[in-house]
Structure formats: structure tokens, C-alpha cells
Motif scaffolding. Structure first.
Motif, PDB file in Angstrom:
ATOM      1  N   THR A 106      17.643 -44.032 -14.200  1.00 42.52           N
ATOM      2  CA  THR A 106      17.207 -45.322 -14.733  1.00 42.52           C
ATOM      3  C   THR A 106      17.239 -45.320 -16.259  1.00 42.52           C
ATOM      4  O   THR A 106      17.689 -46.287 -16.889  1.00 42.52           O
ATOM      5  CB  THR A 106      15.787 -45.646 -14.244  1.00 42.52           C
TER       6      THR A 106
ATOM      7  N   GLN B 274      17.194 -51.968 -14.948  1.00 43.84           N
ATOM      8  CA  GLN B 274      16.466 -51.813 -13.693  1.00 43.84           C
ATOM      9  C   GLN B 274      17.361 -51.226 -12.620  1.00 43.84           C
ATOM     10  O   GLN B 274      18.522 -51.596 -12.483  1.00 43.84           O
ATOM     11  CB  GLN B 274      15.923 -53.172 -13.248  1.00 43.84           C
ATOM     12  N   ARG B 275      16.802 -50.266 -11.851  1.00 44.20           N
ATOM     13  CA  ARG B 275      17.546 -49.635 -10.769  1.00 44.20           C
ATOM     14  C   ARG B 275      16.706 -49.658  -9.497  1.00 44.20           C
ATOM     15  O   ARG B 275      15.479 -49.684  -9.532  1.00 44.20           O
ATOM     16  CB  ARG B 275      17.886 -48.178 -11.113  1.00 44.20           C
ATOM     17  N   CYS B 276      17.398 -49.624  -8.351  1.00 47.00           N
ATOM     18  CA  CYS B 276      16.739 -49.617  -7.050  1.00 47.00           C
ATOM     19  C   CYS B 276      17.196 -48.391  -6.270  1.00 47.00           C
ATOM     20  O   CYS B 276      18.399 -48.084  -6.230  1.00 47.00           O
ATOM     21  CB  CYS B 276      17.070 -50.900  -6.282  1.00 47.00           C
TER      22      CYS B 276
ATOM     23  N   CYS C  97      16.409 -45.936  -2.518  1.00 45.63           N
ATOM     24  CA  CYS C  97      15.792 -45.919  -1.194  1.00 45.63           C
ATOM     25  C   CYS C  97      15.730 -44.491  -0.671  1.00 45.63           C
ATOM     26  O   CYS C  97      16.661 -43.688  -0.867  1.00 45.63           O
ATOM     27  CB  CYS C  97      16.601 -46.777  -0.202  1.00 45.63           C
TER      28      CYS C  97
ATOM     29  N   ARG D 296      11.408 -48.214  -0.688  1.00 41.54           N
ATOM     30  CA  ARG D 296      12.344 -48.812  -1.630  1.00 41.54           C
ATOM     31  C   ARG D 296      11.668 -48.753  -3.001  1.00 41.54           C
ATOM     32  O   ARG D 296      10.619 -49.348  -3.208  1.00 41.54           O
ATOM     33  CB  ARG D 296      12.639 -50.253  -1.218  1.00 41.54           C
TER      34      ARG D 296
ATOM     35  N   ILE E 116      11.774 -49.376  -7.042  1.00 41.87           N
ATOM     36  CA  ILE E 116      12.390 -50.164  -8.108  1.00 41.87           C
ATOM     37  C   ILE E 116      11.818 -49.689  -9.442  1.00 41.87           C
ATOM     38  O   ILE E 116      10.602 -49.679  -9.642  1.00 41.87           O
ATOM     39  CB  ILE E 116      12.120 -51.670  -7.922  1.00 41.87           C
TER      40      ILE E 116
END
Length: 380
Positions: free
Chosen positions: A330, A336-338, A340, A354, A356
């Protein structure tokens, strides 16, 4: 004295032969010198101004003039010039009068072999006094222009205060020099005064005391200001004393209080959000989290979370490594990164999550703080 400029010797003497004997004694000891002779008050004043002597040698008694009168004039016009009385005879009372008046030494005319030594010692003392005076002037300049309040107490009595301290509290330096410790406590906020007094008493007793202490003061109009006080045990005029230095931090303290108030408001708002939210510093250590996040990781307070790394929480070692890698990606992406993946919670369950993450406080360089929140799903 080889290679040095000749000493300028002003001789107050009505007998030419005696003056020549003095010069001969100095030169015979290897002192290079040039001299002027004066026999009257007007001649003495003229040579003092024009010749600018390094040393004055003066007969004790001359017709219509004497060494003590010459010494008084010399101290007014050239206060640092070494002054040696050279006379035919000098009783104890007269010698004491010369010393009290400020003469550096006295030499009898039938012991002129001691004159070169007396001159050398007087010059060395003069140089030492000059260096000390310059050091004191430099120290005083630094003290008065440091932007710090400085005060020294010997026992309970104020023995030194700089002008900045006096101006800070709206008194003259002379007025503060008449004060005692109990008077100074009146400058301090009532809730802080006893702590300051206790630290002072402990320091005087030789106990170990933290030199730094933050305190509040009261202006004469009742306004409150904040200071960092740095205290130290010193010797003042050869006697034990306590020196206190004050640095005003009022603006910083108000900013800190405003930031804390804003943080409290933000924390209260985030605690009402049902989604787990956290924030990390540049080293990926937790700075805080809302109630939902604290419940997720099994902690009761934000304070118990602060300073921890992911490896210190309920995640497995592999999950802690994965979370740290998410932080790194990140920061490098600077956006912004997501992510899982599964996470083990404090209650032992393992849920799919998840994650964020968003960088805070600047861009680029991988040094930003991070804000994140988790969305948990079904058992993993």
C-alpha cells in the motif's frame, strides 16, 4: 619577552636616577620595555592618555602628588592597568592602604631585584582578569539573549535572575532579587506549586530528581502559561545553589491539547462505527483502533493496542507476515489497496477477511501512516 612588543612602562617618579634604576632592573631581567616618566599630576594624566601604558610604576610620595591619588586616577581612566608602588620605605599601614586602594603590588627601592617578578605577576593577573571578564560578558550576553528565563536560588533566597525571567513575570530583576522561594511559588499555578516545592526540597537534600518538569504559571492578570523547567544543582559564588531554566511551551501545549481534543472527538466518532477500523504508524505499529477492532483482536482499550505490531496480536505468524506485506504494498502504491485472506480472531475463529488500506500523511517514499478497516465474512 623575545619577539614580543616592548612593554610600555609609565613611571611616576620625581627622581630621574630612581626611574633609570627601575628600567635597568627590568631590562636586566630580560624584559624589553620602553618608558615614560611623569613627576606631576598633569604629566601623569597626559602620559596616561597618550602613552597608553601596559604597567604603571609609582613612587609613593612626590611633591604635591602621591601614589594613591595616581592610583585613583588610573582606575578611573584605565581600570585594568597593573599598578605597582615602588618606594624607598613603606610601613605596614601604608602597604595595607595601597592594597585596599587596588594596587597590584609594592616593591621597595632597595629591593629592585623583585621588580621584574612583580611586573610579570601583575601582567599575568591582568591577563587572567581580562579573560575572566570577557568570559563573564559572553556568558551574561548568552544568558540575557537566550530567550530562556534563568534564576538561581541559594537556600530559599534568589541570588541571580536574568532580565528575560523578570520580564516574563512582569517584575523588575531587582524586585525578584529580594524574593524568597515562597514568593516565587506565587507565580506558579496552585495545582503545580506543591510539586515544584517538593522537587526543590528533594534536590537541595541531594536526592535524585528528574531535571525536567512541566508546570503552569499565573500571570499578574491571572492568565495561565506553560513552561518546561530544567533544574540543576550548581555552585554559585562557591556555595551550593539550585539553578532553574524556564522555556515557555504555551503555544505547543495548547496545540497538543487541541490535537488531543480532536483525537478524542475522532475516536468517539469511530467507536460508533460497527466496522473494525485501525490506524498504524510508519513502522506498521498500531497507533489505535475503534471498539469494533479492539473486540476483534481481544483488547479492551486503545492504549493496550498502541505500539503493538501484527505479530503481537491474535493473528497466526503467517497472517502477521501477510498483513505486513499488505502494508508495504500500500505504501509503495501510494493509493488505497484492497486485500483478501483468512484471519484468526481473538475468540479462536478463523474468518475470511477483506482488508482495505489507505496511506495517510504524505505521499511517496514508503513512509506514510496507514488507515485500514476490515470486513469479515464466513468461517474460512
Amino acid at each position: 619577552m623575545t619577539g614580543a612588543a616592548p612593554l610600555r612602562i609609565l613611571i611616576l617618579e620625581d627622581m630621574i636616577a630612581d626611574a633609570e634604576l627601575m628600567v635597568g632592573a627590568l631590562r636586566g631581567a630580560g624584559l624589553s620595555c620602553e618608558h615614560r616618566r611623569a613627576a606631576t599630576r598633569p604629566e601623569f594624566l597626559q602620559q596616561l592618555a597618550q602613552f597608553a601604558p601596559d604597567v604603571i610604576l609609582a613612587d609613593y610620595s612626590l611633591p604635591g602628588f602621591d601614589a594613591l591619588s595616581a592610583l585613583n586616577l588610573a582606575r578611573k581612566l584605565g581600570p585594568a592597568i597593573p599598578f605597582i608602588v615602588v618606594t624607598g620605605r613603606l610601613d605596614e599601614e601604608t602597604a595595607l592602604a595601597c592594597v585596599r586602594a587596588g594596587a597590584d603590588d609594592f616593591v621597595l627601592k632597595d629591593h629592585l631585584l623583585r621588580l621584574p617578578v612583580a611586573v610579570k605577576v601583575a601582567l599575568e593577573c591582568h591577563q587572567a582578569r581580562t579573560q575572566l571578564r570577557r568570559a563573564e560578558e559572553a556568558y551574561r550576553f548568552a544568558v540575557e539573549n537566550s530567550g530562556l528565563g534563568l534564576i538561581v536560588l541559594r537556600g530559599d533566597q534568589v541570588v541571580f535572575v536574568n532580565q528575560f525571567f523578570a520580564d516574563t513575570f512582569g517584575y523588575s530583576a531587582d524586585a525578584i532579587l529580594t524574593m524568597r522561594l515562597t514568593d516565587l511559588l506565587g507565580f506558579i499555578h496552585p495545582e503545580d506549586a506543591q510539586a515544584v516545592l517538593g522537587r526543590f526540597r528533594a534536590r537541595v537534600a541531594g536526592k535524585s530528581v528528574d531535571p525536567r518538569h512541566r508546570l503552569r504559571t499565573l500571570d499578574r492578570d491571572g492568565g495561565i502559561r506553560w513552561f518546561d523547567m530544567f533544574a540543576a544543582n550548581i555552585l554559585y559564588d562557591g556555595e551550593p545553589a539550585v539553578q532553574a531554566t524556564l522555556l515557555e511551551v504555551t503555544d505547543w501545549q495548547r496545540l497538543l491539547q487541541a490535537e488531543r481534543a480532536a483525537a478524542d472527538v475522532l475516536r468517539a466518532a469511530l467507536d460508533g462505527v460497527p466496522v473494525p477500523i485501525f490506524w498504524k504508524d510508519r513502522a506498521s505499529r498500531y497507533l489505535g483502533g475503534n471498539r469494533s477492532f479492539l473486540a476483534l483482536v481481544g483488547l479492551e482499550t486503545a492504549a493496550s493496542l498502541a505500539g503493538r505490531a501484527d505479530a503481537d496480536l491474535c493473528w497466526t505468524p503467517q497472517q502477521a507476515t501477510w498483513l505486513r506485506e499488505c502494508d508495504r504494498e500500500t505504501r509503495e502504491a501510494d493509493t488505497q489497496r484492497c486485500f483478501c485472506g483468512p484471519l484468526r480472531l481473538a475468540d479462536g475463529r478463523s474468518l475470511s477477511a477483506r482488508l482495505i488500506l489507505a496511506p495517510l500523511g504524505g505521499s511517496g517514499g514508503g513512509g506514510q501512516m496507514l488507515l485500514g478497516h476490515l470486513e469479515t465474512g464466513a468461517d474460512a
